[in-house]
Design a protein around this motif. Structure first.
Motif, PDB file in Angstrom:
ATOM      1  N   ASP A  57      26.198  75.184  75.760  1.00 24.83           N
ATOM      2  CA  ASP A  57      24.893  74.613  76.059  1.00 24.83           C
ATOM      3  C   ASP A  57      24.905  73.631  77.230  1.00 24.83           C
ATOM      4  O   ASP A  57      23.884  73.458  77.902  1.00 24.83           O
ATOM      5  N   ASP A  58      26.019  72.950  77.485  1.00 22.16           N
ATOM      6  CA  ASP A  58      26.039  71.942  78.534  1.00 22.16           C
ATOM      7  C   ASP A  58      26.868  72.368  79.746  1.00 22.16           C
ATOM      8  O   ASP A  58      27.247  71.539  80.568  1.00 22.16           O
ATOM      9  N   LEU A  59      27.137  73.683  79.883  1.00 22.69           N
ATOM     10  CA  LEU A  59      28.005  74.135  80.972  1.00 22.69           C
ATOM     11  C   LEU A  59      27.272  74.247  82.313  1.00 22.69           C
ATOM     12  O   LEU A  59      27.908  74.236  83.364  1.00 22.69           O
ATOM     13  N   ILE A  60      25.954  74.386  82.296  1.00 23.86           N
ATOM     14  CA  ILE A  60      25.193  74.444  83.550  1.00 23.86           C
ATOM     15  C   ILE A  60      24.085  73.398  83.492  1.00 23.86           C
ATOM     16  O   ILE A  60      23.234  73.427  82.596  1.00 23.86           O
ATOM     17  N   ARG A  61      24.092  72.486  84.465  1.00 22.94           N
ATOM     18  CA  ARG A  61      23.076  71.442  84.559  1.00 22.94           C
ATOM     19  C   ARG A  61      22.267  71.645  85.830  1.00 22.94           C
ATOM     20  O   ARG A  61      22.671  72.397  86.725  1.00 22.94           O
ATOM     21  N   GLU A  62      21.129  70.954  85.930  1.00 23.50           N
ATOM     22  CA  GLU A  62      20.245  71.181  87.082  1.00 23.50           C
ATOM     23  C   GLU A  62      20.921  70.817  88.398  1.00 23.50           C
ATOM     24  O   GLU A  62      20.685  71.467  89.417  1.00 23.50           O
TER      25      GLU A  62
ATOM     26  N   ALA B 236      36.685  78.568  95.628  1.00 17.65           N
ATOM     27  CA  ALA B 236      37.944  78.651  94.890  1.00 17.65           C
ATOM     28  C   ALA B 236      37.682  78.894  93.412  1.00 17.65           C
ATOM     29  O   ALA B 236      38.397  79.645  92.745  1.00 17.65           O
ATOM     30  N   ALA B 237      36.636  78.245  92.898  1.00 19.44           N
ATOM     31  CA  ALA B 237      36.300  78.432  91.489  1.00 19.44           C
ATOM     32  C   ALA B 237      35.915  79.876  91.224  1.00 19.44           C
ATOM     33  O   ALA B 237      36.295  80.463  90.205  1.00 19.44           O
ATOM     34  N   GLY B 238      35.158  80.471  92.162  1.00 18.55           N
ATOM     35  CA  GLY B 238      34.750  81.863  91.995  1.00 18.55           C
ATOM     36  C   GLY B 238      35.933  82.795  91.962  1.00 18.55           C
ATOM     37  O   GLY B 238      35.987  83.744  91.165  1.00 18.55           O
ATOM     38  N   ILE B 239      36.922  82.526  92.810  1.00 22.73           N
ATOM     39  CA  ILE B 239      38.120  83.362  92.845  1.00 22.73           C
ATOM     40  C   ILE B 239      38.837  83.325  91.503  1.00 22.73           C
ATOM     41  O   ILE B 239      39.416  84.321  91.058  1.00 22.73           O
TER      42      ILE B 239
ATOM     43  N   ALA C 149      32.544  78.877  86.503  1.00 24.45           N
ATOM     44  CA  ALA C 149      33.963  78.845  86.856  1.00 24.45           C
ATOM     45  C   ALA C 149      34.455  77.417  87.063  1.00 24.45           C
ATOM     46  O   ALA C 149      35.606  77.094  86.740  1.00 24.45           O
ATOM     47  N   THR C 150      33.580  76.568  87.617  1.00 28.06           N
ATOM     48  CA  THR C 150      33.999  75.178  87.865  1.00 28.06           C
ATOM     49  C   THR C 150      34.072  74.364  86.582  1.00 28.06           C
ATOM     50  O   THR C 150      34.756  73.331  86.534  1.00 28.06           O
ATOM     51  N   ARG C 151      33.367  74.792  85.544  1.00 25.23           N
ATOM     52  CA  ARG C 151      33.256  73.983  84.331  1.00 25.23           C
ATOM     53  C   ARG C 151      33.823  74.683  83.084  1.00 25.23           C
ATOM     54  O   ARG C 151      33.663  74.192  81.981  1.00 25.23           O
ATOM     55  N   TRP C 152      34.471  75.832  83.285  1.00 20.41           N
ATOM     56  CA  TRP C 152      34.970  76.598  82.133  1.00 20.41           C
ATOM     57  C   TRP C 152      36.163  75.868  81.502  1.00 20.41           C
ATOM     58  O   TRP C 152      37.190  75.654  82.144  1.00 20.41           O
ATOM     59  N   PRO C 153      36.075  75.492  80.227  1.00 20.45           N
ATOM     60  CA  PRO C 153      37.115  74.629  79.639  1.00 20.45           C
ATOM     61  C   PRO C 153      38.213  75.379  78.883  1.00 20.45           C
ATOM     62  O   PRO C 153      39.130  74.744  78.364  1.00 20.45           O
ATOM     63  N   TYR C 154      38.123  76.730  78.821  1.00 15.91           N
ATOM     64  CA  TYR C 154      39.017  77.466  77.926  1.00 15.91           C
ATOM     65  C   TYR C 154      40.101  78.193  78.722  1.00 15.91           C
ATOM     66  O   TYR C 154      39.822  78.853  79.721  1.00 15.91           O
ATOM     67  N   ARG C 155      41.332  78.105  78.262  1.00 19.19           N
ATOM     68  CA  ARG C 155      42.445  78.708  78.976  1.00 19.19           C
ATOM     69  C   ARG C 155      42.765  80.120  78.497  1.00 19.19           C
ATOM     70  O   ARG C 155      43.356  80.904  79.243  1.00 19.19           O
ATOM     71  N   GLN C 156      42.404  80.433  77.278  1.00 19.65           N
ATOM     72  CA  GLN C 156      42.732  81.751  76.738  1.00 19.65           C
ATOM     73  C   GLN C 156      41.499  82.553  76.370  1.00 19.65           C
ATOM     74  O   GLN C 156      41.616  83.627  75.795  1.00 19.65           O
ATOM     75  N   GLN C 157      40.349  82.031  76.690  1.00 15.78           N
ATOM     76  CA  GLN C 157      39.094  82.758  76.516  1.00 15.78           C
ATOM     77  C   GLN C 157      38.419  82.857  77.875  1.00 15.78           C
ATOM     78  O   GLN C 157      38.451  81.903  78.662  1.00 15.78           O
ATOM     79  N   GLY C 158      37.812  84.002  78.142  1.00 14.92           N
ATOM     80  CA  GLY C 158      37.260  84.211  79.460  1.00 14.92           C
ATOM     81  C   GLY C 158      35.846  84.759  79.451  1.00 14.92           C
ATOM     82  O   GLY C 158      35.261  85.043  78.403  1.00 14.92           O
TER      83      GLY C 158
END
Length: 664
Positions: free
Chosen positions: A3-8, A97-100, A66-75
């Protein structure tokens, strides 16, 4: 969870990353659909009109995640319908870089087929002891056909069954088309044996991977739960094109039952056209579903063109034209109708070329994309004029622009690469086409390297040929192809290039004899498919040059299917014939007398148009929503009376009579 991964403030950053400026996703008046779409991470379907920038929006959302994804084993799992869509997403993600990072573990970005292969079908087949050598329908069927006894092949041909009868739909190799041959016949048993033996040898058709994926889920249902844990967030692009087979499997993996993944689909139900005759859309999990948000603003074309084409939409939608993009520097042009008869049908393309030259300046003619398309492009010369593209351009080669079919020979790989390069000039298409052709030839003679890897064909060959004598030979062949831009002369092919190609294929396959690849590598009869001619249309690349002697504009010819998803400066939609002339049947919509895919009957009840008419509407809605600046139609003059032409002129159409031009 999300819910809080994308902000305005993230949305502003993403808009600038996409080159849209800080307000690229901001509300426009009372329309905040793009901002809401960016912020929404719930399960939902986005009904996106042509030119709405849905892929740009999807990539922007992915860049933020990609810049805010907190999980290392979930994608995040991003699925596209075609390689072209996957490549577009991958290219745009490369802007940061985050997109890559999304192209690496634990994420997946690829086609639905690639996902099914990598996570379901291939692991399951390997667990059964099957070494998967090649997933390619054309090669697999050629292998299976060769396994049939000669008398069986004769019986199948007499029954008008093609190699397609060797495709199965069940894990016991049954299903598919067998014609009049039932299980009690020897011919049927021979078909089953060839299907089984070819598969056990490791050669599979593309869609057969769904058979094995479903068998895995039948026997190991916990796999779906594992994939949901691995990919809690799923995006599907061009969802309207997903078949029942694809949609049912994805629904089974990600949605059915407990703890579904969050899934967002992007598409346009009005553009649901399918590459195979008789193919139908999803029934198990159709697009759009119950939860849907519209993206009605088109940044491709102006409102005037939106008003002309939106009536063809089977599902009525708001279509707000706010294009064309300002960097084009050219105003939107009035739509144009070219009229012709039997005698003047071949005057349509020259008239279109002349109209383009008169309409656009030199700079636009050089950098713009100009196309002419028809709903039918396999010509029946005895059919009604116009039956297909070949009536307008007799040298047109349907195989060159047919995206859904694999090229049948080295020559066609080169032809398609030149066709796809038109308007872009990207030489990587030639390099990868050459590599793909060599890999295909290798597989025909038993190559076991496969084509399932995520690397490009060129990189795969580089890896396979490293430290071999064939490596410098391959580089020399690539250099020659680039120098001539794929237009290989027969003398050069016979003198040196054929032997180079054969040496590379021997190294790739390990085969001493190339009998099964001889026809694939042979110079085409007449040389037309490789060598450019001096005629206005070169049959090798389906480009119509106007004027003939000193071309000012080049027009790419193709089927409507071949240009789906593209944006053109100008598009000419040509009438063609399937049970009736397509555009003539759509005349009530062109005149504004009908709108959408439903109508009132004599009793005042709402009834749906027939399936064939709905197909015509979707097909030509796709075609007529390609251009940014100029839409043109080519239709028979006798399809209209004077009053109907007056209606079109009153709606702002320009009418050009090719019959009169042909007589002067």
């Amino acid at each position: 969870m999300f819910d809080d991964l994308i902000r305005e403030q993230d949305v502003v950053w993403a808009a600038e990353l996409m080159g849209l400026g800080p307000n690229g996703f901001a509300p426009v008046g009372d329309d905040d659909s793009r901002l809401r779409a960016m912020l929404n991470l719930d399960t939902i379907d986005f009904e996106a009109c042509p030119g709405s920038g849905k892929t740009t929006l999807l990539v922007a959302k992915l860049a933020v995640l990609a810049t805010r994804w907190p999980y290392r084993q979930q994608g995040i799992c991003v699925l596209s319908h075609t390689n072209a869509a996957r490549n577009e997403i991958g290219a745009k993600l490369g802007n940061s870089a985050a997109g890559i990072s999304l192209t690496r573990y634990p994420h997946f970005v690829g086609t639905i087929h690639a996902f099914v292969n990598e996570y379901l079908a291939l692991p399951w087949l390997r667990s059964k002891g099957v070494e998967v050598r090649c997933i390619d329908t054309q090669i697999a069927l050629a292998k299976r056909w060769g396994l049939l006894p000669r008398n069986t092949r004769w019986a199948l041909q007499k029954a008008r069954l093609s190699e397609g009868c060797l495709i199965y739909t069940q894990p016991d190799y049954t299903g598919g088309i067998t014609g009049k041959f039932g299980p009690q016949t020897q011919t049927y048993q021979a078909l089953m044996d060839a299907r089984r033996t070819g598969s056990e040898q490791g050669y599979f058709c593309f869609d057969e991977m769904f058979v094995w994926a479903n068998e895995l889920l039948d026997q190991r249902p916990e796999v779906a739960a594992d994939l949901r844990r691995r990919f809690p967030l799923v995006f599907v692009d061009e969802a309207q094109d997903n078949s029942e087979e694809q949609s049912a499997l994805l629904h089974r993996v990600f949605c059915a039952g407990d703890r579904p993944s969050r899934r967002q689909r992007f598409g346009d139900s009005n553009q649901a056209i399918y590459s195979r005759a008789g193919a139908e859309g999803a029934a198990t999990d159709p697009f759009p579903g119950a939860s849907v948000q519209a993206l009605p603003r088109s940044y491709r074309f102006a409102q005037s063109l939106a008003d002309e084409v939106k009536g063809l939409g089977v599902a009525p939608q708001d279509l707000i034209g706010v294009g064309p993009p300002p960097d084009h520097g050219v105003a939107h042009q009035a739509p144009t109708l070219f009229l012709f008869d039997d005698a003047s049908v071949q005057s349509v393309l020259p008239s279109y070329g002349a109209h383009l030259v008169a309409t656009f300046n030199t700079d636009v003619l050089e950098r713009g994309v100009f196309t002419a398309v028809a709903g039918v492009h396999d010509l029946d010369e005895s059919g009604r004029v116009p039956h297909a593209m070949g009536h307008y351009a007799p040298a047109y080669d349907p195989a060159c622009s047919r995206k859904e079919a694999a090229p049948a020979c080295f020559a066609q790989y080169m032809a398609r690469a030149r066709f796809e390069m038109a308007g872009s000039g990207n030489s990587d298409k030639l390099v990868n086409a050459t590599a793909s052709a060599l890999l295909a030839a290798s597989e025909l003679v038993g190559g076991t390297h496969g084509r399932m890897a995520r690397k490009s064909p060129h990189r795969r060959i580089i890896d396979l040929l490293a430290d071999t004598e064939a490596y410098p030979t391959y580089l020399s062949l690539i250099e020659t192809v680039l120098e001539c831009r794929g237009e290989i002369a027969e003398a050069a092919w016979q003198a040196a290039l054929l032997s180079q190609a054969e040496a590379i294929v021997r190294q790739l396959s390990g085969a001493a004899a190339l009998d099964d690849a001889t026809a694939f590598l042979a110079w085409p009869q007449g040389g037309a498919a490789l060598q450019a001619g001096a005629v206005p249309i070169a049959s090798n690349d389906n480009l119509f040059a106007y004027p003939k002697d000193a071309p000012q504009v080049r027009i790419r010819l193709g089927s409507i299917h071949s240009v789906k998803g593209e944006t053109h400066t100008a598009t000419l939609v040509l009438d063609s014939f399937y049970f009736a002339h397509h555009l003539s049947e759509l005349k009530p919509w062109l005149l504004g007398a009908k709108v959408g895919g439903s109508r009132l009957n004599s009793r005042g009840n709402v009834v749906r148009e027939g399936a064939r008419m709905l197909g015509r509407l979707r097909l030509h809605y796709v075609a007529m929503t390609r251009p940014t600046h100029l839409l043109c139609l080519g239709m028979r003059k006798d399809a209209f009376d004077a009053e109907e032409l007056d209606i079109l002129i009153g709606r702002g159409w320009t009418v050009i009579d090719c019959c009169a031009l042909a007589q002067t």
